[in-house]
Design a protein around this motif. Structure first.
Motif, PDB file in Angstrom:
ATOM      1  N   ASP A  38      -6.349   0.832  -0.611  1.00  0.00           N
ATOM      2  CA  ASP A  38      -6.300   0.834   0.997  1.00  0.00           C
ATOM      3  C   ASP A  38      -5.614  -0.608   1.374  1.00  0.00           C
ATOM      4  O   ASP A  38      -4.845  -0.495   2.716  1.00  0.00           O
ATOM      5  CB  ASP A  38      -7.265   1.239   1.767  1.00  0.00           C
ATOM      6  N   THR A  39      -6.277  -1.457   0.843  1.00  0.00           N
ATOM      7  CA  THR A  39      -5.752  -2.870   1.305  1.00  0.00           C
ATOM      8  C   THR A  39      -5.978  -3.705  -0.041  1.00  0.00           C
ATOM      9  O   THR A  39      -6.697  -3.603  -0.778  1.00  0.00           O
ATOM     10  CB  THR A  39      -6.333  -3.376   2.471  1.00  0.00           C
ATOM     11  N   VAL A  66       0.832  -1.271   0.153  1.00  0.00           N
ATOM     12  CA  VAL A  66      -0.208   0.043   0.187  1.00  0.00           C
ATOM     13  C   VAL A  66       0.887   1.281   0.085  1.00  0.00           C
ATOM     14  O   VAL A  66       0.569   2.235  -0.678  1.00  0.00           O
ATOM     15  CB  VAL A  66      -0.782  -0.074   1.311  1.00  0.00           C
ATOM     16  N   LYS A 115       1.655   4.155  -3.080  1.00  0.00           N
ATOM     17  CA  LYS A 115       0.928   5.656  -2.995  1.00  0.00           C
ATOM     18  C   LYS A 115       2.296   6.490  -3.491  1.00  0.00           C
ATOM     19  O   LYS A 115       2.085   7.536  -3.882  1.00  0.00           O
ATOM     20  CB  LYS A 115       1.013   5.875  -1.458  1.00  0.00           C
TER      21      LYS A 115
END
Length: 394
Positions: free
Chosen positions: A55-56, A33, A37
């Motif tokens: 997010d996961t 994750v 980003k």
């Protein structure tokens, strides 16, 4: 990580973990994750990168048990077209099950293997690709036939790949990597833990002197010599080994009992020693080797193994540490580590989660992982950073 993304994902990334692998899977997921980003690309919002940043990446999966001991896996979201990675720990004895009124029975490797097959079956052929990350290979010690006996590891690999549709198997420090010959048309990567071991050892032992006059690598048996040659070559030091003299006329606890360990190598007087092996099972053999090394006047003794099972408990290792026979034992978090083990003053946990996350992230965008599998450059940079002037031959 913050680098330019230049390759397309094979499919949406999905991570499934079997019971007992939660802690490792969540650490791996957190790393991925964070990586994604930081990735720079003008295309990451295009349709081909749908689901690239999330997010996961963990797929919601339940492993349910009936009172008879039977079970099933249930995936609670679509995995159609996904690039699925399944993490499993075949040796986590902290996972328990209930059956026929008997409660909290530790799950055996066979039951963990059944859960792995349930996860693959629940995917039901809808994924684009399935990769199984099995750090300690199921039945990996049963890799060759010496009499009329089963070849369990080869059978399991063939079942996963040829029957159930698994594309790749990733394992770590396999007992004998030649078992991959059972699945010659599928991907099989035997990943070394050497870089992370060296980092942990040097970070915890800053006064370690790495040269031929102060350090020797020891193989506890003839089967682990190739693994130890790599360590000795990287450090530029000499290698010693023990030969296990066995009683082949009888079998005790599934193996021929060891009569004696015979040492082959240079004089160890005043030398620091690193004993390298793939695993500690009961630990009896390892403790006998370390005692022999002390009898040969070795100085400090460090044990580096990928997998610490400690099947017979920790008491013997406590005594060995107290009497100065061992100075430290290093094993990875690739398999279950009890809280009691983590609290031991002689124990050092080697974290492999970041390494696994890099492998998964690289494979998902269909890039070669050969650079990750060869740790020599990273080891050289690490040693140089810590003031060691060592030339590693590629």
């Amino acid at each position: 990580m913050s680098e330019e993304l230049t390759a397309l994902p094979v499919g949406k990334l999905g991570i499934i973990y079997t019971p007992g692998c939660e802690k490792l899977a969540k650490k791996v997921d957190d790393y991925i994750v964070q990586y994604r980003k930081e990735v720079k690309t003008s295309h990451k919002y295009a349709i081909l990168f749908d689901g690239y940043q999330k997010d996961t990446y963990i797929i919601k999966t339940n492993f349910q048990r009936f009172s008879t001991g039977e079970g099933k896996a249930v995936i609670h979201e679509s995995v159609r077209g996904y690039d699925i990675f399944i993490l499993c720990d075949m040796f986590n004895y902290s996972v328990t099950t209930n059956r026929f009124g008997m409660k909290n029975l530790p799950m055996s490797p066979d039951e963990h293997y059944a859960n792995l097959k349930r996860a693959i079956a629940a995917v039901a052929g809808k994924a684009h690709r399935i990769t199984v990350i099995m750090p300690m290979l199921y039945e990996g010690r049963q890799h060759k036939r010496t009499s009329r006996e089963s070849l369990d590891c080869a059978i399991a690999l063939q079942e996963l790949c040829m029957t159930m549709g698994v594309d790749n198997i990733i394992t770590f420090d396999a007992h004998d990597a030649r078992v991959q010959n059972a699945i010659p048309l599928n991907g099989f990567e035997n990943v070394t833990t050497m870089y992370q071991m060296i980092k942990a050892l040097i970070n915890s032992t800053p006064d370690l002197i790495i040269d031929k006059e102060h350090l020797t690598i020891i193989s506890p048996d003839e089967g682990g010599v190739n693994r130890c040659i790599h360590y000795a070559s990287v450090f530029g030091v000499e290698l010693g080994m023990f030969y296990k003299r066995r009683d082949y006329s009888r079998v005790v606890n599934g193996r021929n009992p060891i009569l004696a360990h015979e040492y082959l190598g240079k004089d160890l007087t005043g030398m620091d020693v690193i004993v390298v092996d793939d695993m500690i099972s009961s630990g009896d053999s390892m403790l006998e080797v370390t005692q022999k090394l002390k009898d040969l006047n070795a100085n400090r003794i460090f044990v580096c193994t990928a997998f610490g099972l400690f099947c017979e408990g920790y008491e013997h290792f406590d005594k060995a540490y107290e009497n100065g026979t061992i100075d430290g034992i290093y094993t990875t978090n690739l398999i279950y580590q009890s809280d009691e083990l983590l609290s031991k003053p002689w124990y050092h946990s080697v974290d492999m989660s970041k390494y696994i996350s890099l492998i998964i992230d690289t494979m998902n965008v269909d890039k070669s992982i050969s650079g990750l599998l060869n740790p020599n450059d990273r080891i050289a940079n690490f040693l140089k950073k810590h003031g060691y002037d060592i030339q590693i031959q590629q």
